[in-house]
Motif scaffolding. Sequence first.
Motif, short mmCIF file in Angstrom:
data_model
loop_
_atom_site.label_atom_id
_atom_site.label_comp_id
_atom_site.label_asym_id
_atom_site.label_seq_id
_atom_site.Cartn_x
_atom_site.Cartn_y
_atom_site.Cartn_z
N LEU A 1 13.94 -4.58 -8.47
CA LEU A 1 14.63 -3.31 -8.92
C LEU A 1 15.82 -3.16 -8.19
O LEU A 1 16.95 -2.69 -8.90
CB LEU A 1 13.59 -2.01 -8.61
CG LEU A 1 12.42 -2.03 -9.63
CD1 LEU A 1 11.35 -0.91 -8.90
CD2 LEU A 1 12.69 -1.64 -10.99
N PRO B 1 12.37 -3.18 -14.87
CA PRO B 1 11.51 -2.18 -15.54
C PRO B 1 10.15 -2.49 -16.32
O PRO B 1 9.28 -1.74 -16.30
CB PRO B 1 12.59 -1.58 -16.60
CG PRO B 1 13.72 -2.02 -15.96
CD PRO B 1 13.57 -3.50 -15.60
N TYR C 1 6.54 -1.10 -15.38
CA TYR C 1 5.33 -0.47 -16.42
C TYR C 1 4.07 -1.28 -16.36
O TYR C 1 3.36 -0.79 -16.50
CB TYR C 1 6.24 -0.33 -17.68
CG TYR C 1 5.19 0.60 -18.51
CD1 TYR C 1 5.35 1.93 -18.76
CD2 TYR C 1 4.37 -0.36 -19.47
CE1 TYR C 1 4.63 2.46 -19.50
CE2 TYR C 1 3.46 0.45 -20.33
CZ TYR C 1 3.52 1.81 -20.61
OH TYR C 1 2.93 2.53 -21.27
N VAL D 1 11.80 5.86 -15.05
CA VAL D 1 13.13 5.79 -15.00
C VAL D 1 13.80 6.36 -13.72
O VAL D 1 14.81 5.75 -13.26
CB VAL D 1 13.75 6.71 -16.29
CG1 VAL D 1 15.44 6.70 -16.43
CG2 VAL D 1 13.34 6.12 -17.55
N GLN E 1 13.54 3.42 -11.27
CA GLN E 1 14.39 2.55 -11.47
C GLN E 1 15.72 2.69 -10.88
O GLN E 1 16.37 1.96 -10.45
CB GLN E 1 14.30 2.07 -12.79
CG GLN E 1 15.17 0.72 -13.03
CD GLN E 1 16.50 1.16 -13.75
OE1 GLN E 1 16.82 2.43 -14.13
NE2 GLN E 1 17.34 -0.02 -13.55
N VAL F 1 11.32 1.17 -21.07
CA VAL F 1 12.10 -0.27 -20.79
C VAL F 1 13.61 0.16 -21.68
O VAL F 1 14.54 -0.30 -21.11
CB VAL F 1 11.48 -1.63 -21.46
CG1 VAL F 1 12.56 -2.52 -21.41
CG2 VAL F 1 10.34 -1.85 -20.83
N CYS G 1 15.76 2.10 -19.47
CA CYS G 1 16.22 1.71 -18.29
C CYS G 1 17.16 0.54 -18.32
O CYS G 1 18.21 0.46 -17.57
CB CYS G 1 14.94 1.14 -17.62
SG CYS G 1 14.15 2.15 -16.79
#
Length: 522
Positions: free
Chosen positions: A19, A27, A31, A61, A64, A250, A253
């Motif tokens: 990250l 991302p 998850y 989010v 990230q 996803v 991000c």
Amino acid sequence: MPGWPTVDRTDDQELVEALRRADTDAPARLYDSYGERLHDYACSLIEEREVAGDAVHDALVTAQGCVDRLKEPARLRAWLYALARFQAQARMSHRSGTPVEGLPLPEPGDHDDPELADLVHETLGELSRNEREVLVLSLRHGLTPAEVGVVLGLTSRQVSARLGRARDHLENAAAAVVLARTGRAHCPDLSAMVDSWEGPLTPLLRRRLSGHIGGCEVCTEGRHRQISALRLLDMVPVVFAPLSLRRRVVDTCVNPERDQTRTLITDRGDNFDRTGFPVAAEGRSRRRRPRRLAPMVLAGACLLAATGAVVVINGRDVSGGTALPPAPSPTLSVAQSPAPEPVLEEDENEPTPSPTPTPTPSATRPDRRTPSGRPVAARPRTRPAPAPTASRRRPAPGPRLVASCPDGTDGLARIGLSARNAQVSWVATASQGLDVHPASGSIKAGSSVRVVVTAIDPTVSGSGRVAFTSNGGTRSCSLSWMADQRPPASDAPDGDVPTDISEPPETPTAGAESSSVDTMDE
């Protein structure tokens, strides 16, 4: 839990590094590791699944975009749960105006033992919000007490205490059902309670059995052997997230077109402490409230003080033009004192014999009259009682040594010593040429002793001093003596016998030069 991937600490470290490097697949890996877990936890906080999915979306989010704020990568798991809880509470507070007090109950679902599944569902509803959340995070999601503490803002000791209470409550309730079926032969008391019962247990009977199991050693051992809170929570179905949630996370991000949305989400949740964990809104309000209250209290006190000063200084009757009496200020007293007698003011119509140019607090005031011209009767005025003052006790007198230096009697010089107030221990010190007997001793309070002083060589005149040192002070006596002038018996003529042989030799006497010196400050 079934369907949840196993993530260890090494995987968390690699995920944090990915990250921070802004890898394109980071991302999705985030998850896949924690999306389903966080969605199930969010559904235990929010009843609406769609709102719970939005909270998980914003939490991932934010993770990230704000991963650099996390100081310890090993705490990634607790950090993600704290972000999900922060987003869920923010949505519930915006929807209802106040943070949610209760937690939604999961559906029992289909199970091989419907009675036990319904019992677990009912028992979870009996727990308090904090106890149930600690139980879910610790057993269902596998967080340590330290991780649960940072998520909920508690200490590890508080987490352990609440987890113990919640586990005992759930296991005792389940043991009431299980042991009622299989444990009758091991405990006669339990058997007597359920021998005549058939079918499912009523809530009243189940509570009675739970209370018995909690205090019975045999049933408690059977509970530990057959009942486990972790297996009981497995009976609660997992709330899986929809497939669209992973695609949304996803896309937000990594899609450049969602930069504005990503910035709004991270800014809305950009409130972290020094370790990187989010700070709840209610926590901020509790910390700021004392800071706002202190200036308000100070301003109110200043306003009251200023108002009182204006009333005292400019307290005049506007209509009559007469001075108003100053209001006595309240005083605090240590002990209750009797109320003073009222003092009636003198008639102020009489002229004063010698008016003073400078008014004093005891000066008379002008007469008061009603609009019809009649004088107003003077009201009794009380004077505030003086504050009691603590009386100081005089300390108890200490020991004291008293010495008397009388003339010598019977050819000896005797000095009297006495003790006052307390027992006195003393030591005598004589100058050269004098002998003291006894040289030391102890005197009880109110008693006295005598000390004999003799000259070592009575044929030589001289003077000396005897000092007494004690715990009651220092005393001294000065002594002088004359030499014995009589010729010795060997010097007399032959055949002559002294006519006076009864006169003793001269001994030191306390004469005119004898004195007593007291060096103690009495």
